[in-house]
Design an enzyme around this catalytic site. Sequence first.
Site, short mmCIF file in Angstrom:
data_model
loop_
_atom_site.label_atom_id
_atom_site.label_comp_id
_atom_site.label_asym_id
_atom_site.label_seq_id
_atom_site.Cartn_x
_atom_site.Cartn_y
_atom_site.Cartn_z
N HIS A 157 0.83 -1.20 0.00
CA HIS A 157 0.00 0.00 0.00
C HIS A 157 0.87 1.26 0.00
CE1 HIS A 157 -2.37 3.19 2.07
NE2 HIS A 157 -3.29 2.79 1.19
N GLU A 174 -11.02 -5.16 -17.03
CA GLU A 174 -10.07 -5.57 -15.99
C GLU A 174 -10.31 -7.00 -15.51
OE1 GLU A 174 -10.43 -2.99 -12.53
OE2 GLU A 174 -12.52 -2.56 -13.00
N ASN A 189 -3.92 -3.48 -13.55
CA ASN A 189 -3.61 -4.00 -12.21
C ASN A 189 -4.48 -5.20 -11.91
OD1 ASN A 189 -1.90 -1.86 -11.89
ND2 ASN A 189 -3.21 -0.72 -10.48
N ASP A 190 -5.79 -5.00 -12.02
CA ASP A 190 -6.70 -6.10 -11.71
C ASP A 190 -6.60 -7.21 -12.75
OD1 ASP A 190 -7.49 -4.94 -9.44
OD2 ASP A 190 -9.61 -4.73 -9.95
N CYS A 222 -5.38 2.61 -17.63
CA CYS A 222 -5.18 3.42 -16.43
C CYS A 222 -4.53 2.52 -15.39
CB CYS A 222 -6.49 4.01 -15.93
SG CYS A 222 -7.76 2.80 -15.58
#
Lengths: 685, 685
Positions: free
Chosen positions: A261, A557, A580-581, A643
Site C-alpha cells: 500500500h 479488468e 492492475n486487476d 489506467c
Amino acid sequence: MIGAVFSSWNGKRAVEYREIEKIPHEWGTAVTVQAMVFGNMGTDSCTGVAFTRNPGNGENRFYGEYLVNAQGEDVVAGIRTPAPVNEYSKNSQSKQFKTLEKLMPSLYGELFEYQKRLEGHYKDMQDIEFTIEKGKLYMLQCRIGKRNGVAAVRMAAEMHAEKLIDTKTAIMRVGPNQLVELLLPMLDPKVELVTKPIAKGLPAGPGGARGRVVFSSHEAVSWAKRGEQVILVREETSPEDVDGMHKSQAILTSKGGMTSHAALVARGWGKCCIVGCSDIEINHDARTFKAKDGVVVREGDWLSLNGTKGLVYEGSMALVDIDLDKNQSYKVLMKLVDKVKTMGVRANAETPEDAKQALKFGAEGIGLFRTEHMFYGEGGEEPLFLLRKMIVSKSEEERRKALGELFKYVKKDVKDTLKVMNGRPVTIRLLDPPLHEFVPHDKEKLQELSRELGISMSVLKRRVIALAENNPMLGHRGVRLGISYPEITEMQVRAILEATAELIKAGKRALPEIMVPVTCTFNELTHQRKIVDLVYKEVCEKQKLKKIPYLYGTMIETPRAAIRAGLMALEADFFSYGTNDLTQMSFGFSRDDIGGFLPKYLDLKILPYDPFQTIDTDGIGELIRMGIERGREIKPKLKVGICGEHGGDPESVVFCHKLGMDYVSCSAFRVPIARLAAAQAAIGS
Amino acid sequence: MIGAVFSSWNGKRAVEYREIEKIPHEWGTAVTVQAMVFGNMGTDSCTGVAFTRNPGNGENRFYGEYLVNAQGEDVVAGIRTPAPVNEYSKNSQSKQFKTLEKLMPSLYGELFEYQKRLEGHYKDMQDIEFTIEKGKLYMLQCRIGKRNGVAAVRMAAEMHAEKLIDTKTAIMRVGPNQLVELLLPMLDPKVELVTKPIAKGLPAGPGGARGRVVFSSHEAVSWAKRGEQVILVREETSPEDVDGMHKSQAILTSKGGMTSHAALVARGWGKCCIVGCSDIEINHDARTFKAKDGVVVREGDWLSLNGTKGLVYEGSMALVDIDLDKNQSYKVLMKLVDKVKTMGVRANAETPEDAKQALKFGAEGIGLFRTEHMFYGEGGEEPLFLLRKMIVSKSEEERRKALGELFKYVKKDVKDTLKVMNGRPVTIRLLDPPLHEFVPHDKEKLQELSRELGISMSVLKRRVIALAENNPMLGHRGVRLGISYPEITEMQVRAILEATAELIKAGKRALPEIMVPVTCTFNELTHQRKIVDLVYKEVCEKQKLKKIPYLYGTMIETPRAAIRAGLMALEADFFSYGTNDLTQMSFGFSRDDIGGFLPKYLDLKILPYDPFQTIDTDGIGELIRMGIERGREIKPKLKVGICGEHGGDPESVVFCHKLGMDYVSCSAFRVPIARLAAAQAAIGS
C-alpha cells in the site's frame, strides 16, 4: 590474459550489469589485440579519462581527469587522486593540482581538437581514454559516455539546437526513467557521498526527503499542521493512513514490498518512500525505532531518505531541488516529444490540485478519477460518514436518503476537477471498492455511527459482519454494487451530469467519461446504461439543456471482459484497461499478498520481472491485444486506453503504443515519463 | 378465442416453463383450427388421457384415466376424480370406479389398438387425449409423454430390447439429470403429497433424508457414533465441519447459496442438502430453530428433507431407497452408454472408500485426488497436527522434520487409493490451499501447538498472523507453496512414488499422475519437475526399480495458464482444467462471496445461469478451447481433462466432448450422469 578478458563476461559485476540493463547473457564478448602504449614512462607521460561534455550536468564543456606517470588502471582504481584536465574540471579535491592544459598546453590542445572531432563524428557525448607516452598523445578508446538524467536532457536539447542531431535522435537520447531525476528533489549527492546510511530498504518512491520522525498518521497530520516537516515511519500503511502519508515528506515502512500500500500510494504521488526496511525495528510504546547497528531514533528526531536507492540517514541532509519551469532543456525536449508522439497521455487524479499538477506535467486529460478518493484524507470525514450511513442502510429508502445527502459532495468533487481540466476528457470511475472497505473498524467510530443512525450496536455490527468477504478483490465490488444498488449509480451519474451541465451553462467546457468498473459481461453495461440514459434525460430537462456532453464506457479488468470485448464494445464508447486487476486475476496473484512468494519468483527467475510494474506482454498483453481487436472489429473507432500503474512504466507505454491504444494514463508525476516513452515508441514503430 | 391461444404463449406459467426448459421466448406458438368433438353429450360420451406406458415407473402397460360425460378440461382441472381406463391404471382413489375397458369394451379395444399403433409409429411413449362422442372414439391428440427418471431409463432399455429403437435413440431418451432419481434415496412421494413442509430453502443436494436434529458438527459426530441418524442444522458450514457433515444424513443451512461450502461438499458426496433456508432461525443457546410458521424444532427432534425440491418436513418420513444393482434397465442402458461414449469419465476421490464407490459408479480413474483431504475428518487429527507444525516452522530444518513425520501418512493415503484403483490413472494434486487455511483459530488448539512446538504463544500467534491473507484465493497457494518450500513438493512426490513402487513390487498395478496446481507460467512447471526428477531417481535406486510409472502434469486454472498453454505443454504430460478457479479468476467472482450479488445477476438475467454450475462457454469456454489448441499444437497427444464441479454437469460434459477432451472428472455419484452425457455428446457430434 586474452582468456581473462573473455571470462570477464561472466564476472559477477558484468552479470549484474547485464541484468540491470537487460542485455542477453548469451551475446558474449570479443577481444581486440593491439600494441600497447605506456603512460608510466616518466613525468612526460600520463594517462586520462575525459568526456566531451560534462556527464554530471550536461554542460557543453570538455571535462576530464588525468594522472601523470600512470597507467589507465591507476585512474580507474582511484588510489591516487587524479588531476583535472582543465580549469572547468576542477573540484574540491583536485583544485590544487596542475591541469593538463597548463602542464602540456600543446598536447592538451591536440586532445581538445580530437575530442571535438570525435563528438562531431559520433554525434553524441564521448567517453574518451587517452595516454601520453613520452610527449606523444595516443587516443586509446572512445565510446558513448554515460550520463545522469539531468545531463541527458540537457545534452539532447542542446545537441538538437546545435543541429548535431535530429529530433528523433534527441528524443531517443533520454531514458524515460532518467526523467525521474528532474522531477524530484534529491539528497545532496556530495553530502550523501560522505555519510553512512543507518538502514537500507526497498526503493519504492524515488527522490530525496528529510523530516522529523513520527509513528502515526494522526501525529503526521498534527505535526504538519504546526508547520513541521515529518517522515511517517510505520510497519505498514493502510487506507486509513492516507491523510498522514499525504502530509509527510516521505514514508518509511519496515514491512511490505514494492507493491505494498505504502509503495503504491507514494509512487502515485511521486513521494519519496522506502518500504520493507527490515533493518529497523519499531517500538510503538517507546515511540522509537532501532536501526541495525543499534542506533535508536526517537519521535521528533530528524531523518533523511534517499528513495531512489532505499537509503536511510540520520539527521537532516541538504536537498537539491530542481525547478522544472527553469529547466529550459527539459522544456525544449518535451516540445519535441509532443510533436512526435501519437498516443495521448493522461493522468490519474481526483482533486483540483492533482488536476493542476497533472496539467503542469503535460497531461491531456484525466484517465482515472476514482470517486472513492473523496472519502479519504482531508475533508473526507463528512462524506465518509454519509457513505457509511448508506452502506449500513437496510432498505433502499434508507440508502436513497443517505445517497441524497452525499450527492452534493460528489457533485462538487467532480465539478471542481472538470473545471480545472476545462474540456479535456475526465474519466470518472463509478464506485469500485467493496463496501466493507469503508466500514469503520474501531469501536468509537462504530458507536458514533450507531448513535447517528439510531440503530443498536449489535444490529450495526451484524450488518458490518455481513459485508465482510473472504476474497474482497473478487467480491461485491465495481459494477456489482451498481447492479445490486442501482441508486448508487443513479446518484453518481446525476452528480456527474449536473456538474457538467452547470459548467456548460456557466460558459465553461467539460467532458466527463463515465466509466463502469469490474464488468465481465455485456449485460452489466446495458443495465447501467439504462440508468445513465434515464438520469441524462432528467438532468437535461431540469437544466434546460438539449444535450450534455459525456461518454459512456467500461474498464476492461476481468479476463472475461477482454475475451468478450466484441460484445462489450457494442455498449461502450471507450475501453480503459485496468491492468492492475487484469494482472491480479490472470495470474491469480493478489497484489496485497504477493509478498509471500513474488520475491522468490523473481529471485529464481520464474518470472522475469514484477508483472505489476511492467505489463506481462506474453500473458496479460495477449488478453489486451485480443480485447482491442475484438472491440474494434465491432466498433472501429472505439477509444482505448489504460489506467493504473503500468501507464507510467516506459516499457508498458511502448507496448500500449504498439497495440494501437489511444492513450495511457498514470500518476501525474509520471506523465512526462510516459510522454517521452510514447514519443520513443512512435519513433521505434 | 384464437387470440387467447396465441397470447397463452406469454402466460406466466408458459414463460416459467420455457425458462426451466431453456426454450427461446422468441419462438412463438401456432394455432390449429379444427372441428370439435364433445365428450359431454351424455353417458355414452367420455373423454380421457392415457399413456402408452406407465410414466411413473416405465412399465410397458397401457395406462390412463377418463371421465364419463365430460370435456378434456374437466380431466385436466381435477375437479372430478377420473376413472381408470383399465385394471392396471387403478389407484387408491380410483379403484372403486368402473374401468373404460369394462364400461365400453369394444371402444376400449379400439383405443388400445390405436395407442399401440401410435407408439409403434412414433417409437416412443405417447401421451394420448381421446374423446368418445355418443359411442364414437375420436383421437384428439398424441405427443411424446413426459416421464420421471426411473421410467425414462426403463422405457429406453425395454424399447431397445424390443428393437423399437436403436442404441443411439435409447441413449438420447434419458436426460442425464434424470439419473439422479435412480442414484439417490427419496422421501416417499405418497407421504410427501399429503404433508405440509415447515420451510423451504435452496435444493443444494438432491435426494431425500431423515434424521434427528443436531446443531454442531461435534454433536453430529458423537450422536452418529452411538448409532443415531442425524441432520446437521447450521447457519453455514466451514471445512472444520466436514467430519460432522459426513456423519450426517443431510445438511440444512439457514444461509449460503447454491455454491456455499455446504452445497459444494454435499453435492460432492451426493448427500441430501438444503441451503439458504431463511425460513428457519437458529437459536444456538436454546439448541432449537424456529420455522416461519412458528414451529419450534429442538435438538433431537426428527426432521425429513427433500433435497431435490428444498423442502423441510417435521418428523420422520419414509424413504424410498433404490438399489442400483437390482435395476436391470439401468445396467442395460449404461452398457449401451459405455459402448457409445468416446470420452473417459473419472471421479474425484481421496479415500479407498470413495475410490470403491467411484468404481461402482463406473469411473475409469480418479481425476482429482486432493492431498489436503487427509487433514480433515476421521483420522485427520494426527496428520493435521504435523501439518500445522510444518506450517508454523520457521526454518527449512524445522519444516523438513515435520514433513518427515508427515510422510508416512501421505504415503499410506496415496497407496490405499492407488491400490483400489488397480492401475487405473489417479491424478494426485500437490498441496493446494493457502497454509493459513490449516491453522487453528481457537485458543485451545493454538496452546496445544505452542506446547508441542516449544514456542511461546506470542511467537506462534505472530507466525499465524503473518500467514493471513487479504485474498487467499489469489494468495500463497498451489505451486507457489511448492516453490517457496520445495521440501513440501519433495515429500509429496516421494510419498507418491514410493507408494507406487511398493505396489508394483507387490505385483499390483498403479498409475499416479502428479498434478501441479495453480500454475501460471512454464517456469513453475520446470522448477517442480526438477524436484520430481531428483526424487524419482532416488526412489528408483532405493526401491531397486528401473522405472516407476507416473505422469507429470498441471492444472490449468489461471487464465494466464490457458493463454500460455503452448509453453506449458512442453513440460506437462497432461492438462487438467480446474474450471472452478478458472471461473473465479476470469469473472473475478469469489465463489465464497457471490452470495452478495449472484442471485440478483440471475434474477435480472445479467447472467443466463450460475457459471459455477455450468461452464460459461462464451468466456471460460473460449479460454479452455484456446488452451487445448495451443497445448496440442506443441504436443498433439497431450492428455486433457477437467476436474471439479463442472465435470458432473451434463451441459458442461457435452461441451468438454466437443472440445476434444480425453476425460471429465466429477464427484463419484455424478459419474453415471457424466457417462450418459458423454455418450449423448458422442451421438450428437
